[in-house]
Design an enzyme around this catalytic site. Structure first.
Site, PDB file in Angstrom:
ATOM      1  N   TYR A 190      37.227  19.943  16.773  1.00 41.58           N
ATOM      2  CA  TYR A 190      36.456  20.400  16.193  1.00 41.58           C
ATOM      3  C   TYR A 190      35.698  19.557  14.754  1.00 41.58           C
ATOM      4  O   TYR A 190      35.076  19.886  14.315  1.00 41.58           O
ATOM      5  CB  TYR A 190      37.516  21.727  15.602  1.00 41.58           C
ATOM      6  CG  TYR A 190      37.601  23.062  16.083  1.00 41.58           C
ATOM      7  CD1 TYR A 190      36.127  23.087  16.762  1.00 41.58           C
ATOM      8  CD2 TYR A 190      38.356  22.550  17.731  1.00 41.58           C
ATOM      9  CE1 TYR A 190      35.704  24.533  17.725  1.00 41.58           C
ATOM     10  CE2 TYR A 190      38.085  23.874  19.262  1.00 41.58           C
ATOM     11  CZ  TYR A 190      36.712  24.415  18.617  1.00 41.58           C
ATOM     12  OH  TYR A 190      36.618  25.398  19.615  1.00 41.58           O
ATOM     13  N   HIS A 215      42.183  27.517  15.539  1.00 43.34           N
ATOM     14  CA  HIS A 215      42.775  26.614  16.962  1.00 43.34           C
ATOM     15  C   HIS A 215      43.554  25.433  17.580  1.00 43.34           C
ATOM     16  O   HIS A 215      43.870  24.434  17.840  1.00 43.34           O
ATOM     17  CB  HIS A 215      41.030  25.544  17.029  1.00 43.34           C
ATOM     18  CG  HIS A 215      39.628  25.489  16.838  1.00 43.34           C
ATOM     19  ND1 HIS A 215      39.890  27.025  18.379  1.00 43.34           N
ATOM     20  CD2 HIS A 215      38.908  26.639  16.359  1.00 43.34           C
ATOM     21  CE1 HIS A 215      38.029  26.984  17.963  1.00 43.34           C
ATOM     22  NE2 HIS A 215      37.635  27.086  16.665  1.00 43.34           N
TER      23      HIS A 215
END
Length: 749
Positions: free
Chosen positions: A273, A428
Site C-alpha cells: 500500500y 490493512h
C-alpha cells in the site's frame, strides 16, 4: 468554511486580499512546467530512453484515439468493462496531455477536450454507483477511491490543455464537472476523505490537484487540512476496518504525510500500500513544489517522501518484488508505473542518487516530464551505479517508536530475512506479531501468505477483497509466528491491536557473518510475553548462510503453542513417524484453523526434528530442538474453501501443549542444488548433526549447533540486557563464556 491551521504566508496574503497564486497562472504548472517542456523539446532525438518512452506512449494513445471515446454508464466492480474503461480513459488522458505538450499536436488536446465534455454531460445527472459493497460508493466507480484516481489523473490532463480552452469552456468544466466531483469525494463522503489512510490520501491529492489547476483556495485548504466540521462520530469505523475518526485526529494531506510514515520512510500499512499511495503523495507533492513552493511539501518531516522511495526499494527481494507484509499481493514489484514515478521524481528532486538510475534502467521507461528526462539523460551519460540493498531496520510509527521491520541480508541477497515487529498497519494490518519470511535470492523459502484477493479479476468477488482475507490471510496461524490456544493475536480485534506494537530488543548488522534482530511482544496474549531473536549466520562449517530462530515464551499459565513454518517446495524427507488420516478434516473451527487440513500427525523420535524440502532447484532443511511430548502437524490450506479462493500451501507445525514458559529453537538451512537439465543433485543432506538448547533461564538462552564434520558453535543471548557495552559471563558444562553486548556467537570452547 472555517479554516484549520494556516501558514503565516497565507495569513499575510489573506490580509492583503490578494490571490494566493500569481494573478495569471501559467499552464502547465502541475507536473510539467513551461520551462520543463521547453527543455524536453530541445532534447528530443538525443536521449534514447526518453525518446523510446515517448514513442511507446504515442503508439498506445494513438491506438485509443483510433478506437474513439467511450464513457459508459457505470455498473461494474473492478475487473468489469465499465470499471476498466473509465480507468483506461483517465490513464490515457493524462498521457495524451503530456504528448500534447511535448509534440504540440492538437489531436491530443482535442481528444482530452472531447473526453472531458463527455464526462461533463453525464456527471451532473449521474447517481452513485449501483454496486453497494463499499463504505463510500463513488459515481464513476464502485468506490470513491477510484473516483479519486480519476481526478488525480484528469487534473493533469486538464492542466496540459488548459490554455487551449476558452474561458467559457473552462467555466463549464469547472462548474459542472470538477468542483462537483471534488465536493462529492470530500464533503459528501467524509468517512472516506477525512481520515488517515491510503484511501484518503488519494482523495486529498485529487481535490488538491484540481484546486491548483483552478487556483481554488477553498479546495486547496480542504485538500491540505481536511474538513473541520465533518459530522462524523468520534471512533466510528468503516467497512474497510479502519477508524474513520478519533478524538484529536488530524485529517487532510499533511496529516496523511505525518502520521503513517516513520522517520525512516516506512509506511505503516506496508510496502504494497505504500507503493499505491506513493503516486498521489509524490504527484501532489511535486505539484505543490511547482505552484506553492513556500509550503515545502517535499522537505516536510525531514524529506520523508524521498526517504519513502528508498525504504520501498529496500523492501523488495532480489527480483524487485515487494515483501508481502500485511495486505500485499505477491508479484507486485518496482516495475509498476507508480514506482517509475517514484524513482524518477526521487532522482530529480532528491540528490540525484546514481543508484536510482540502475532501477530506472531495469524499469526501461521514464515519465514524460522533466524528471523522466533527467533520469534518461543520466542513463545516457553512463552515470548509473548498482542499487545496493544492505541489511536495514525500518522503524514504524509517526515518531519511529512503534516497532518496525528488520531486513537482514547476507551477501548479494543470498539469504534475506524479513522480520516483522511493527504496529498494526491500520485497516490493512494482519495479526502476526514477530512473524517472518525468508528468501534465497528472489525465491521464497518460508513464505508470508499476503492477501486473499484477485485484484481486478471479476470472477473472484469482483476483484475485491474476499471473505477469506479476514478468515485466513489476516489470522495469526496464517503466518510464521506463534499462536496460543488457537487464538489470534489481540483476539483479532482491530481496536485492541491498534493500541499496541512490538518493541525492538536490539538490531545488529555490524558483523556481516552474524546479523541479529530481536524483538519482544507483550500484549498479543494476556499475561504472556513472546521474545523472538533471529540471526542470519554464515559459518565456515556450512555451505550457505542459515537462519537461527529462537522464540522464548514467558506465561503465567499453561497453554497450547502452535509454531508453523510455511515452506515452499516438495517434501523430501523427515526423521519422525506420522500418520495420515484417511479423511481430511480441518485442524480447528475458527481463527484460520478452519482452513487448514491436517494431512499428517506425529511425534518427535529424537531430541531434534528434521524436515527437508526441495524448492526452485535448491534444498532446505528445518532443524528444531523438540520435546518428546511435542506434536508435529503436517497441514495444508484449503479446508472450508468451496470456491477455491485460497492457495493449497503447506506447513510443518510444532505443537506444544500443557506448557507455561518455554523456548523454541530452530535452524532453517539452505544447502545444495538440483538441476533438472543435468539431473545432478548436489549436497542434498543437511549439515546439522545436532541442535540443542544447552541453557535457558530468565537471564540467558544458549543454543549449540553441531555440524556433521564435528564442528560445534554456540549462540548465547542475554534475555534482559541488550546494551552494547554490558559485559556478560556464563558458565555451562564446566566451561566459562565471556562476551560484551547482547549476544555471543562463537566456536564452542
Amino acid at each position: 468554511m472555517k479554516k484549520m491551521k494556516i501558514t503565516a504566508l497565507l495569513l499575510v496574503a489573506a490580509a492583503l486580499n490578494t490571490p494566493l497564486a500569481v494573478q495569471s497562472q501559467e499552464h502547465p504548472n502541475l507536473i510539467m512546467t513551461k520551462a520543463g517542456v521547453e527543455k524536453i523539446r530541445n532534447n528530443l532525438g538525443q536521449v534514447p530512453l526518453f525518446d523510446t518512452s515517448v514513442q511507446n506512449i504515442k503508439d498506445e494513445v494513438d491506438a485509443e484515439i483510433a478506437l474513439g471515446i467511450d464513457t459508459p454508464i457505470p455498473k461494474d466492480f473492478s475487473g468489469g468493462y465499465t470499471h476498466q474503461r473509465h480507468k483506461l480513459n483517465f490513464l490515457t488522458a493524462q498521457k495524451a496531455g503530456a504528448l500534447y505538450q511535448i509534440l504540440q499536436d492538437d489531436k491530443y488536446a482535442k481528444y482530452i477536450r472531447d473526453m472531458l465534455f463527455q464526462y461533463e454531460a453525464m456527471y451532473k445527472d449521474l447517481p452513485v454507483h449501483p454496486q453497494e459493497r463499499s463504505y463510500a460508493r463513488g459515481k464513476l466507480f464502485w468506490q470513491c477511491l477510484n473516483d479519486s484516481n480519476w481526478l488525480v489523473y484528469m487534473a493533469q490532463a486538464y492542466d496540459a490543455i488548459y490554455d487551449t480552452l476558452t474561458v467559457k469552456e473552462r467555466d463549464k468544466l469547472e462548474n459542472n464537472l470538477f468542483r462537483p466531483f471534488a465536493d462529492f469525494i470530500s464533503i459528501e463522503n467524509p468517512q472516506f476523505y477525512n481520515r488517515v489512510h491510503n484511501h484518503s490520501t488519494w482523495g486529498n491529492a485529487a481535490v488538491g490537484m484540481i484546486a491548483l489547476v483552478m487556483d481554488d483556495k477553498e479546495l486547496l485548504d480542504r485538500a491540505l487540512y481536511g474538513i473541520e466540521d465533518d459530522g462524523l462520530e468520534l471512533g466510528g469505523r468503516d467497512n474497510d476496518g479502519g477508524f474513520i475518526k478519533v478524538a484529536g485526529q488530524k485529517a487532510g494531506f499533511l496529516a496523511n504525510l505525518d502520521d503513517p510514515f516513520s522517520p525512516d520512510g516506512y509506511y505503516t500499512e506496508g510496502p504494497y500500500y505504500q507503493r499505491y499511495a506513493m503516486y498521489p503523495f509524490l504527484i501532489f507533492g511535486l505539484a505543490m513544489k511547482h505552484v506553492k513552493p513556500e509550503m515545502e511539501v517535499f522537505s516536510h518531516k525531514d524529506n520523508v517522501l524521498l526517504k519513502g522511495v528508498d525504504a520501498l526499494l529496500n523492501l523488495t527481494d532480489a527480483d524487485g518484488e515487494f515483501f508481502p507484509l500485511n495486505d500485499g499481493q505477491k508479484g507486485m514489484s518496482y516495475y509498476t508505473p507508480a514506482l517509475v514515478t517514484a524513482v524518477d521524481i526521487a532522482y530529480q528532486y532528491g540528490e540525484q542518487n546514481p543508484q536510482l538510475l540502475s532501477i530506472a534502467e531495469r524499469q526501461n521507461q521514464v515519465l514524460l516530464d522533466q524528471s523522466g528526462l533527467a533520469v534518461a539523460i543520466g542513463l545516457r551519460d553512463g552515470k548509473a551505479k548498482p542499487f545496493v540493498k544492505n541489511s536495514i531496520n525500518l522503524r514504524d510509527g509517526q515518531a519511529g517508536d512503534q516497532g518496525g521491520v528488520g531486513v537482514l541480508r547476507y551477501g548479494n541477497e543470498d539469504l534475506t530475512l524479513v522480520f516483522k515487529y511493527a504496529a498494526q498497519g491500520l485497516s490493512h494490518g494482519h495479526y502476526d506479531k514477530l512473524s517472518f519470511s525468508l528468501y534465497e535470492k528472489g525465491d521464497e523459502v518460508l513464505q508470508d501468505y499476503g492477501l486473499a484477493r484477485f485484484v481486478n479479476i471479476g470472477q473472484k468477488g469482483g476483484g475485491n477483497y474476499l471473505k477469506e482475507n479476514k478468515t485466513w490471510a489476516k489470522t495469526t496461524i496464517a503466518h510464521n509466528t506463534l499462536s496460543i490456544n488457537e487464538q489470534m493475536h489481540f483476539s483479532g480485534k482491530y481496536e485492541i491491536a491498534s493500541e499496541h506494537h512490538s518493541d525492538l530488543y536490539f538490531y545488529d548488522d555490524a558483523n556481516k557473518n552474524v546479523q541479529v534482530v530481536s524483538a519482544i511482544e507483550s500484549n498479543a496474549y494476556p499475561d504472556t510475553q513472546m521474545h523472538r531473536t533471529m540471526a542470519v549466520i554464515k559459518s565456515d562449517g556450512f555451505e550457505k548462510p542459515f537462519l537461527l530462530d529462537i522464540m522464548k515464551v514467558k506465561s503465567e499459565q499453561k497453554n497450547q503453542y502452535d509454531l508453523p513454518f510455511y515452506y515452499m517446495g516438495q517434501v523430501l524427507s523427515d526423521n519422525f513417524e506420522y500418520e495420515s488420516p484417511a479423511v481430511l478434516k480441518p485442524l480447528g473451527d475458527d481463527n484460520g484453523y478452519q482452513h487448514l487440513y491436517l494431512e499428517g500427525k506425529g511425534k518427535p523420535t529424537q531430541s531434534n526434528t528434521q524436515f527437508s524440502w526441495l524448492g526452485n532447484g535448491k534444498y532446505y532443511t528445518l532443524t528444531s530442538a523438540t520435546e518428546t511430548a511435542d506434536e508435529l502437524l503436517l497441514t495444508r490450506l484449503g479446508a472450508n474453501d468451496p470456491d477455491f479462493n485460497l492457495r493449497r500451501d503447506a506447513a510443518l507445525m510444532i505443537r506444544r501443549k500443557d506448557t507455561a514458559s518455554t523456548t523454541f529453537a530452530s535452524v532453517i538451512e539452505p544447502h545444495g542444488s538440483y538441476s533438472p537439465v543435468s539431473e545432478l543433485s548436489v549436497n542434498s543432506d543437511s549439515s546439522i548433526a545436532q541442535l540443542t538448547v544447552v541453557h535457558d533461564d530468565d537471564k540467558y538462552t544458549a543454543v549449540s549447533i553441531d555440524n556433521v564434520k564435528g564442528q560445534k558453535s554456540i549462540f548465547i543471548l542475554s534475555n534482559t540486557d541488550a546494551a552494547q557495552n554490558t559485559k556478560h559471563k556464563l558458565k555451562m558444562n564446566g566451561k566459562v563464556y565471556r562476551w560484551t553486548g547482547p549476544y555471543l556467537y562463537a566456536d564452542a570452547l
